[in-house]
Scaffold this active site. Structure first.
Site, short mmCIF file in Angstrom:
data_model
loop_
_atom_site.label_atom_id
_atom_site.label_comp_id
_atom_site.label_asym_id
_atom_site.label_seq_id
_atom_site.Cartn_x
_atom_site.Cartn_y
_atom_site.Cartn_z
NE ARG A 154 5.41 -2.31 -3.80
CZ ARG A 154 4.40 -3.17 -3.64
NH1 ARG A 154 4.60 -4.49 -3.84
NH2 ARG A 154 3.20 -2.74 -3.32
NE ARG A 171 -3.48 -2.37 1.90
CZ ARG A 171 -3.04 -3.01 0.84
NH1 ARG A 171 -3.47 -4.25 0.60
NH2 ARG A 171 -2.18 -2.45 0.01
CE LYS A 229 1.43 1.64 -5.59
NZ LYS A 229 1.20 0.84 -4.34
#
Length: 506
Positions: free
Chosen positions: A54, A95, A239
């Site tokens: 990944r 973030r 996801k």
């Protein structure tokens, strides 16, 4: 398994080099980061059990991503293994930016300032990468940092700054996530920046991407159409990390090629005590449709710093496998941890141990029982019937292997969902199909050159030449009446592996 990749772009070779199968059937996804980018560590991780690498595009530069893809392929080619590459698109995640000093220790009760202004001169302020943050919060809003381990309570908003009081403190690192449970971001899950990352991946021959923070299947269609306009059919891993995605899981499973249960952000977006039940429900639904499912986040988190995991972590991995996960994922453990190779090795050991106990602990799978007793029988397809008959044959005969020639990968995936005791050896003339089967439990993908003619003879020669089987071994072979048509598998044969002169069916 198959030497199908070289340093640089994809190259189809079909050269078999594997001489023995892995010790575990559960696939292992490893996040690659500073601890694991070197060629030697990559090779050691592959030897230890890494099936999927990944590459998290939330970190690093385009040049670093290209070099990493090149190094992964080079390591896999040297070892003659199939290692799929998964590009994890950042999506609309807020973030923390680059901190001047890290870790930054936040103490309970202190006041801190988050700034969404990239030109801010306040060196004490914590930078945030989303300019719209002040418009999303109000006085009293709780802000979660680093998967909820840190919490702030907003006390005022001033321009591009959000001032908060630390409710739960601790160390904060650069680029950690910021969550606002219950607040929807006014941007799609597939951002313009994501599409730039997709272009890079496609240019490098990578065709498997995650979509982060989706709430519905619309974003899957957007990304698939974008790649289609470039003339590429891609694989998309959705996801599951928002409450909206949990609510829309059935629709998402109909559109996605695989799902990842990303428990970090999920455990902030929904009550943390609900995560285990959501995990089990998502796995059950994915298994029913033959959609590969990855269970992720903090599986062996303590091995980021320690040479051994906790007993609770070992149990978590084992239970995820018993639940029906095709793959289990390592994040910080292999990206920034001190023991990336040892962590992969531990994951493989846990998988090997619990797989050997599966029959005793679970007996026949719930999915198998549902099909046998006629539940949802109206929904059964030819694939369901064939895969169920294959599994019934394995119970009765204990064959050496299940052999599945495939054009789409659908047949081996439908068989894999039952997690049989024997290996599924899958053979495809499409390199991308073979690579994506690296996500499916118990499937060993083989690439067969498109110019190869007789399927059966070539398959038998490949496994004999690889040292995996010998004349007389009992195998189950799936096949279709129209072998060149995807989705046409409609029969199985029980065969004693022939010598090089012919077939011997039972």
């Amino acid at each position: 398994m198959i030497e199908d990749e070289t340093a640089g772009k994809r190259e189809e070779t079909g050269t078999v080099r594997i001489r023995r199968l892995p010790s575990n059937k559960t696939k292992i996804v490893c996040t690659i980061g500073p601890s694991s980018t070197s060629p030697q560590v990559l090779a050691d991780m592959i030897r230890s059990g890494m099936n999927v690498a990944r590459v998290n595009f939330s970190h690093g530069t385009s040049d670093e991503h290209r070099m990493l893809i090149k190094n992964i392929r080079a390591a896999a080619a040297r070892l003659g293994r199939t290692v799929a590459i998964l590009i994890d698109l950042p999506g609309p995640k807020i973030r923390i930016g680059k901190l001047i000093q890290e870790p930054l220790i936040l103490s309970k009760g202190e006041t801190v300032t988050l700034t969404a202004d990239p030109a801010s001169s306040d060196l004490a302020a914590i930078p945030v990468n989303y300019p719209g943050l002040p418009s999303l919060v109000t006085e009293g809003t709780t802000i979660f940092l680093n998967d909820g381990f840190l919490q702030l309570k907003v006390i005022r908003i001033s321009g591009q700054e959000v001032v908060g009081k630390v409710v739960i403190g601790g160390p904060l690192l650069s680029h950690k996530g910021l969550n606002l449970p219950g607040i929807s971001l006014p941007i799609p899950a597939v951002t313009p920046e994501d599409l730039v990352h997709v272009d890079l991946g496609l240019d490098e021959g990578v065709d498997t991407f995650t979509i982060s923070f989706l709430d519905n299947p619309k974003d899957i269609r957007v990304l698939r159409e974008y790649a289609h306009k470039r003339g590429v059919a891609i694989h998309i891993v959705a996801k599951i990390e928002r409450a909206g995605a949990v609510r829309a899981i059935d629709a998402i499973l109909e559109e996605a090629d695989a799902i990842m249960i990303a428990r970090g952000d999920l455990g902030v977006q929904i009550p943390i005590e609900e995560v285990p039940g959501v995990q089990k429900l998502c796995i059950q639904k994915a298994n029913k449709l033959g959609v590969p499912v990855i269970t992720a986040t903090q599986m062996l988190e303590s091995m980021t710093e320690n040479i051994l995991p906790t007993r609770a972590e070992v149990t978590d991995v084992a239970n995820a496998i018993l639940d029906g996960s095709d793959a289990v994922m390592l994040s910080a453990e292999t990206a920034t941890g001190r023991y990336p190779v040892e962590t992969v090795r531990m994951m493989a050991k846990i998988a090997r141990s619990i797989e050997a106990q599966r029959t005793t602990l679970k007996g026949r799978s719930r999915l198998e029982e549902d099909l046998l007793t006629g539940i949802n029988r109206r929904e059964l397809t030819v694939d369901d019937v064939v895969s169920l008959n294959v599994i019934q044959a394995t119970h009765a005969l204990s064959p050496r292997y299940i052999l599945t020639p495939t054009r789409s990968g659908r047949t081996p995936r439908r068989i894999s969902r039952f997690q049989p005791d024997c290996w599924i050896l899958s053979f495809s003339r499409d390199q991308r199909v073979a690579d994506f089967l690296a996500f499916s439990y118990g499937v060993v993908p083989f690439f067969v050159k498109p110019d190869e003619a007789a399927w059966h003879d070539r398959i038998f020669d490949m496994i004999r030449d690889a040292g995996l089987a010998k004349t007389g071994d009992l195998v189950i072979l799936t096949e279709g009446s129209l072998p060149d048509l995807a989705g046409a598998t409609n029969a199985l044969r029980i065969i004693r592996l022939p010598d090089r002169t012919g077939l011997h069916s039972l």
